[in-house]
Design a protein around this motif. Structure first.
Motif, PDB file in Angstrom:
ATOM      1  N   GLY A  13       0.833  -1.202   0.000  1.00 46.90           N
ATOM      2  CA  GLY A  13       0.000   0.000   0.000  1.00 46.90           C
ATOM      3  C   GLY A  13       0.866   1.250   0.000  1.00 46.90           C
ATOM      4  N   VAL A  17       0.124   6.460   4.667  1.00 45.18           N
ATOM      5  CA  VAL A  17       0.738   5.722   5.774  1.00 45.18           C
ATOM      6  C   VAL A  17       1.845   4.785   5.261  1.00 45.18           C
ATOM      7  CG1 VAL A  17       0.286   4.196   7.719  1.00 45.18           C
ATOM      8  CG2 VAL A  17      -1.392   5.951   7.107  1.00 45.18           C
ATOM      9  N   ASP A  36       1.733  -1.214  -4.788  1.00 47.79           N
ATOM     10  CA  ASP A  36       0.330  -0.753  -4.769  1.00 47.79           C
ATOM     11  C   ASP A  36      -0.384  -1.223  -6.025  1.00 47.79           C
ATOM     12  OD1 ASP A  36      -1.121   1.799  -2.988  1.00 47.79           O
ATOM     13  OD2 ASP A  36      -2.160   0.917  -4.701  1.00 47.79           O
ATOM     14  N   SER A  37      -1.648  -1.549  -5.862  1.00 49.06           N
ATOM     15  CA  SER A  37      -2.413  -2.015  -7.022  1.00 49.06           C
ATOM     16  C   SER A  37      -2.742  -0.869  -7.971  1.00 49.06           C
ATOM     17  CB  SER A  37      -3.683  -2.743  -6.591  1.00 49.06           C
ATOM     18  OG  SER A  37      -4.294  -2.082  -5.536  1.00 49.06           O
ATOM     19  N   GLN A  44      -5.999   6.796  -0.854  1.00 56.16           N
ATOM     20  CA  GLN A  44      -7.278   7.531  -0.895  1.00 56.16           C
ATOM     21  C   GLN A  44      -7.079   9.012  -1.191  1.00 56.16           C
ATOM     22  OE1 GLN A  44      -9.893   6.687   2.589  1.00 56.16           O
ATOM     23  NE2 GLN A  44      -8.481   4.997   2.964  1.00 56.16           N
ATOM     24  N   TYR A  49      -9.584  12.275  -3.231  1.00 51.05           N
ATOM     25  CA  TYR A  49      -9.724  13.730  -3.007  1.00 51.05           C
ATOM     26  C   TYR A  49      -8.427  14.495  -3.269  1.00 51.05           C
ATOM     27  CZ  TYR A  49      -8.071  12.417   1.737  1.00 51.05           C
ATOM     28  OH  TYR A  49      -7.374  11.906   2.799  1.00 51.05           O
ATOM     29  N   ASP A  56      -6.056  18.684   9.126  1.00 51.12           N
ATOM     30  CA  ASP A  56      -5.603  18.167  10.425  1.00 51.12           C
ATOM     31  C   ASP A  56      -4.299  17.373  10.359  1.00 51.12           C
ATOM     32  OD1 ASP A  56      -6.796  16.099   9.047  1.00 51.12           O
ATOM     33  OD2 ASP A  56      -7.918  15.314  10.744  1.00 51.12           O
ATOM     34  N   VAL A  89      -0.823  -7.213  -4.374  1.00 52.43           N
ATOM     35  CA  VAL A  89      -0.197  -8.325  -3.665  1.00 52.43           C
ATOM     36  C   VAL A  89      -1.234  -9.425  -3.494  1.00 52.43           C
ATOM     37  CG1 VAL A  89       0.905  -9.094  -1.545  1.00 52.43           C
ATOM     38  CG2 VAL A  89       1.400  -6.823  -2.460  1.00 52.43           C
ATOM     39  N   ALA A 119      -2.755  -1.177   3.758  1.00 47.84           N
ATOM     40  CA  ALA A 119      -3.640  -1.362   2.607  1.00 47.84           C
ATOM     41  C   ALA A 119      -4.941  -0.573   2.706  1.00 47.84           C
ATOM     42  CB  ALA A 119      -3.926  -2.848   2.416  1.00 47.84           C
ATOM     43  N   GLY A 120      -5.054   0.300   3.694  1.00 48.85           N
ATOM     44  CA  GLY A 120      -6.201   1.204   3.759  1.00 48.85           C
ATOM     45  C   GLY A 120      -7.525   0.472   3.805  1.00 48.85           C
ATOM     46  N   GLY A 122      -8.461  -1.400   1.449  1.00 51.98           N
ATOM     47  CA  GLY A 122      -8.317  -2.519   0.521  1.00 51.98           C
ATOM     48  C   GLY A 122      -7.820  -2.027  -0.818  1.00 51.98           C
ATOM     49  N   SER A 123      -7.649  -2.933  -1.745  1.00 50.08           N
ATOM     50  CA  SER A 123      -7.115  -2.480  -3.025  1.00 50.08           C
ATOM     51  C   SER A 123      -8.272  -2.048  -3.926  1.00 50.08           C
ATOM     52  CB  SER A 123      -6.224  -3.537  -3.660  1.00 50.08           C
ATOM     53  OG  SER A 123      -6.943  -4.529  -4.260  1.00 50.08           O
ATOM     54  N   ASP A 290      -5.405   2.839   7.971  1.00 53.65           N
ATOM     55  CA  ASP A 290      -6.841   2.518   7.973  1.00 53.65           C
ATOM     56  C   ASP A 290      -7.152   1.022   8.015  1.00 53.65           C
ATOM     57  OD1 ASP A 290      -7.352   5.192   7.799  1.00 53.65           O
ATOM     58  OD2 ASP A 290      -8.602   5.067   5.996  1.00 53.65           O
ATOM     59  N   ILE A 301      -5.103  10.140   9.220  1.00 51.03           N
ATOM     60  CA  ILE A 301      -3.754  10.049   8.683  1.00 51.03           C
ATOM     61  C   ILE A 301      -2.727  10.173   9.810  1.00 51.03           C
ATOM     62  CG2 ILE A 301      -2.104  11.176   7.128  1.00 51.03           C
ATOM     63  CD1 ILE A 301      -4.645  12.014   5.452  1.00 51.03           C
TER      64      ILE A 301
HETATM   65  P1  FAD Z   1      -5.041   4.302   1.849  1.00 46.48           P
HETATM   66  O1  FAD Z   1      -4.920   5.750   1.641  1.00 46.48           O
HETATM   67  O2  FAD Z   1      -6.393   3.686   1.701  1.00 46.48           O
HETATM   68  O3  FAD Z   1      -4.024   3.569   0.867  1.00 46.48           O
HETATM   69  C1  FAD Z   1      -3.984   2.173   0.823  1.00 46.48           C
HETATM   70  C2  FAD Z   1      -3.355   1.736  -0.481  1.00 46.48           C
HETATM   71  O4  FAD Z   1      -3.131   0.315  -0.415  1.00 46.48           O
HETATM   72  C3  FAD Z   1      -4.252   1.972  -1.687  1.00 46.48           C
HETATM   73  O5  FAD Z   1      -3.556   2.763  -2.625  1.00 46.48           O
HETATM   74  C4  FAD Z   1      -4.552   0.567  -2.206  1.00 46.48           C
HETATM   75  O6  FAD Z   1      -4.610   0.501  -3.632  1.00 46.48           O
HETATM   76  C5  FAD Z   1      -3.373  -0.236  -1.679  1.00 46.48           C
HETATM   77  N1  FAD Z   1      -3.649  -1.679  -1.517  1.00 46.48           N
HETATM   78  C6  FAD Z   1      -4.618  -2.268  -0.765  1.00 46.48           C
HETATM   79  N2  FAD Z   1      -4.557  -3.605  -0.844  1.00 46.48           N
HETATM   80  C7  FAD Z   1      -3.512  -3.880  -1.671  1.00 46.48           C
HETATM   81  C8  FAD Z   1      -2.942  -5.082  -2.174  1.00 46.48           C
HETATM   82  N3  FAD Z   1      -3.401  -6.295  -1.823  1.00 46.48           N
HETATM   83  N4  FAD Z   1      -1.899  -4.989  -3.027  1.00 46.48           N
HETATM   84  C9  FAD Z   1      -1.414  -3.771  -3.400  1.00 46.48           C
HETATM   85  N5  FAD Z   1      -1.910  -2.607  -2.950  1.00 46.48           N
HETATM   86  C10 FAD Z   1      -2.945  -2.661  -2.106  1.00 46.48           C
HETATM   87  N6  FAD Z   1      -7.991  11.722   7.037  1.00 46.48           N
HETATM   88  C11 FAD Z   1      -7.484  12.718   7.803  1.00 46.48           C
HETATM   89  O7  FAD Z   1      -6.653  12.478   8.680  1.00 46.48           O
HETATM   90  N7  FAD Z   1      -7.878  14.013   7.585  1.00 46.48           N
HETATM   91  C12 FAD Z   1      -8.785  14.361   6.617  1.00 46.48           C
HETATM   92  O8  FAD Z   1      -9.136  15.536   6.465  1.00 46.48           O
HETATM   93  C13 FAD Z   1      -9.319  13.320   5.783  1.00 46.48           C
HETATM   94  N8  FAD Z   1     -10.204  13.584   4.783  1.00 46.48           N
HETATM   95  C14 FAD Z   1     -10.713  12.566   4.031  1.00 46.48           C
HETATM   96  C15 FAD Z   1     -11.629  12.855   2.992  1.00 46.48           C
HETATM   97  C16 FAD Z   1     -12.156  11.853   2.228  1.00 46.48           C
HETATM   98  C17 FAD Z   1     -13.122  12.197   1.118  1.00 46.48           C
HETATM   99  C18 FAD Z   1     -11.757  10.494   2.460  1.00 46.48           C
HETATM  100  C19 FAD Z   1     -12.302   9.379   1.624  1.00 46.48           C
HETATM  101  C20 FAD Z   1     -10.856  10.211   3.472  1.00 46.48           C
HETATM  102  C21 FAD Z   1     -10.328  11.231   4.276  1.00 46.48           C
HETATM  103  N9  FAD Z   1      -9.425  10.959   5.293  1.00 46.48           N
HETATM  104  C22 FAD Z   1      -8.898  11.979   6.051  1.00 46.48           C
HETATM  105  C23 FAD Z   1      -8.995   9.583   5.611  1.00 46.48           C
HETATM  106  C24 FAD Z   1      -7.617   9.319   5.035  1.00 46.48           C
HETATM  107  O9  FAD Z   1      -7.628   9.521   3.622  1.00 46.48           O
HETATM  108  C25 FAD Z   1      -7.201   7.901   5.363  1.00 46.48           C
HETATM  109  O10 FAD Z   1      -7.129   7.778   6.769  1.00 46.48           O
HETATM  110  C26 FAD Z   1      -5.826   7.590   4.769  1.00 46.48           C
HETATM  111  O11 FAD Z   1      -5.849   7.670   3.354  1.00 46.48           O
HETATM  112  C27 FAD Z   1      -5.377   6.203   5.194  1.00 46.48           C
HETATM  113  O12 FAD Z   1      -4.120   5.985   4.627  1.00 46.48           O
HETATM  114  P2  FAD Z   1      -3.573   4.516   4.394  1.00 46.48           P
HETATM  115  O13 FAD Z   1      -2.208   4.726   3.829  1.00 46.48           O
HETATM  116  O14 FAD Z   1      -3.760   3.724   5.628  1.00 46.48           O
HETATM  117  O15 FAD Z   1      -4.549   3.855   3.315  1.00 46.48           O
END
Ligand code: FAD
Length: 343
Positions: A13, A17, A36-37, A44, A49, A56, A89, A119-120, A122-123, A290, A301
């Motif tokens: 991912g 994060v 990343d897929s 996200q 967005y 924040d 993956v 992976a947030g 999910g993919s 996430d 985040i």
């Molecule tokens: P993600 O951003 O979801 O990234 C995960 C990545 O893993 C993805 O690119 C996915 O393709 C990849 N992945 C998953 N499974 C696989 C696999 N099997 N193989 C390969 N790749 C894979 N948070 C804040 O703190 N402040 C804000 O103001 C805020 N505003 C937001 C507004 C909106 C509209 C949304 C939808 C969310 C908002 N968030 C905000 C939440 C924030 O975006 C998430 O908490 C953050 O993106 C989480 O990051 P992450 O790296 O854990 O996961």
């Protein structure tokens, strides 16, 4: 794509994060591969967005999803992570020597000492068209992404969707395809206004056609998809002949293969054993951002950034079993200045 790698850490991912995980591992002199897929990094923030401001992130009063991602990429530059994008993956498997085999949908293979699942939600996978019998044509006449544009040239194309992907590809294929029909279920589009204007102009010039309606059925002839039945807002069903169908209904996240790796899962999230290390029930596999859950979890985040720091310290003993790891300040530590390249 492809290739075999032996490494200390694989990050699944490339959302905010996963990217910050590279930084925290880098400070401890652990090099990482990031998979990343999606074809672009940012998770996200970039997929959902890119232009919306986030308010924040500590000490950054406002930045967009794309700006946050660009900042993270710059911050991790000194650590030279290797990115493997556009591949999911699919396999994570513990080896007899205690390390892990990791494999992607494109056949890239890793042997790694530790895994960080970032992976947030999910993919992200393309949303599919739900029409009886249509699945059989996926890959031959029905496509959810364009890998090889040449394949569509000279063909009668129907392109479904009302976002940027649908509009961009429709405009792209005008003049190259034999005919282009854009099919959208309503009059408003989620695409850039300039693309919508261009599309309307091309329709007026009879270079392409716009149909407002929904696919309600298909016709087959000699084992091929020959026509779509399209029901319009007026309730009338029309027949639309075609060679190829391109569907851009957006992306939806799926936990997907992660569910099959023997990890404790609670409501589609990975349970971590403790908030000291954010390690899953499988030693050596950590879950950050996430995708994880624990008492008090907030999907923010900034929480993911904190988790990435502690997970890096938690993982260090797997990589340097004989080294005592101390926390140091980036401001004052000569060693950290060296790894950051700011001496
Ligand atoms: P993600 O951003 O979801 O990234 C995960 C990545 O893993 C993805 O690119 C996915 O393709 C990849 N992945 C998953 N499974 C696989 C696999 N099997 N193989 C390969 N790749 C894979 N948070 C804040 O703190 N402040 C804000 O103001 C805020 N505003 C937001 C507004 C909106 C509209 C949304 C939808 C969310 C908002 N968030 C905000 C939440 C924030 O975006 C998430 O908490 C953050 O993106 C989480 O990051 P992450 O790296 O854990 O996961």
């Amino acid at each position: 794509p492809g290739g075999n790698y032996e490494t200390d850490a694989v990050i699944i991912g490339a959302g905010p994060v996963g990217l910050f995980q590279v930084f925290e591992l880098g400070l401890l002199e652990i090099k990482a591969h990031v998979i990343d897929s999606l074809a672009a990094v940012g998770g996200q923030c970039v997929e959902l967005y890119p232009d919306k401001p986030i308010y924040d992130i500590p000490a950054i009063p406002s930045c967009t999803g794309q700006e946050l991602t660009d900042g993270l990429l710059k911050q991790i530059e000194p650590f030279g992570p290797t990115f493997h994008l556009g591949q999911e993956v699919t396999v994570v498997h513990k080896r007899e020597d205690g390390r892990f085999d990791v494999e992607t949908s494109l056949g890239t293979k890793f042997i790694t000492k530790t895994i960080f699942i970032a992976a947030g939600v999910g993919s992200f996978q393309p949303r599919t068209m739900k029409v009886d019998g249509i699945d059989a044509y996926e890959g031959s006449q029905l496509f959810y992404r364009v890998k090889d544009p040449a394949q569509f040239e000279g063909k009668n194309l129907v392109i479904c969707g009302g976002g940027d992907s649908a509009l961009d590809w429709a405009l792209n294929f005008v003049g190259k395809a034999e005919s282009v029909v854009l099919l959208h279920r309503r009059e408003d589009f989620r695409a850039a206004p300039a693309s919508v204007a261009k599309m309307k102009q091309l329709c007026e010039e009879y270079e392409m056609q716009l149909i407002i309606g929904q696919v309600s059925g298909i016709e087959e002839k000699d084992g091929k998809l020959s026509e779509l039945r399209v029901t319009g807002a007026d309730g009338v069903t029309r027949r639309v002949p075609l060679d190829m169908l391109l569907v851009f209904y957006g992306l939806s996240p799926k936990l997907g293969p992660i569910a099959e790796w023997g990890l404790d899962i609670e409501r589609k999230q990975l349970k971590v054993v403790s908030t000291e290390k954010f390690e899953t029930n499988v030693p050596g596999i950590f879950a950050v951002g996430d995708i994880n859950t624990y008492p008090g979890k907030k999907k923010l985040i900034l929480s993911g950034f904190h988790e990435a720091a502690l997970a890096a310290f938690g993982a260090a003993p797997y990589i340097f079993p004989d080294k005592k790891i101390h926390m140091q300040y980036t401001t004052t530590s000569p060693k950290l200045h060296k790894v950051l390249g700011v001496e």
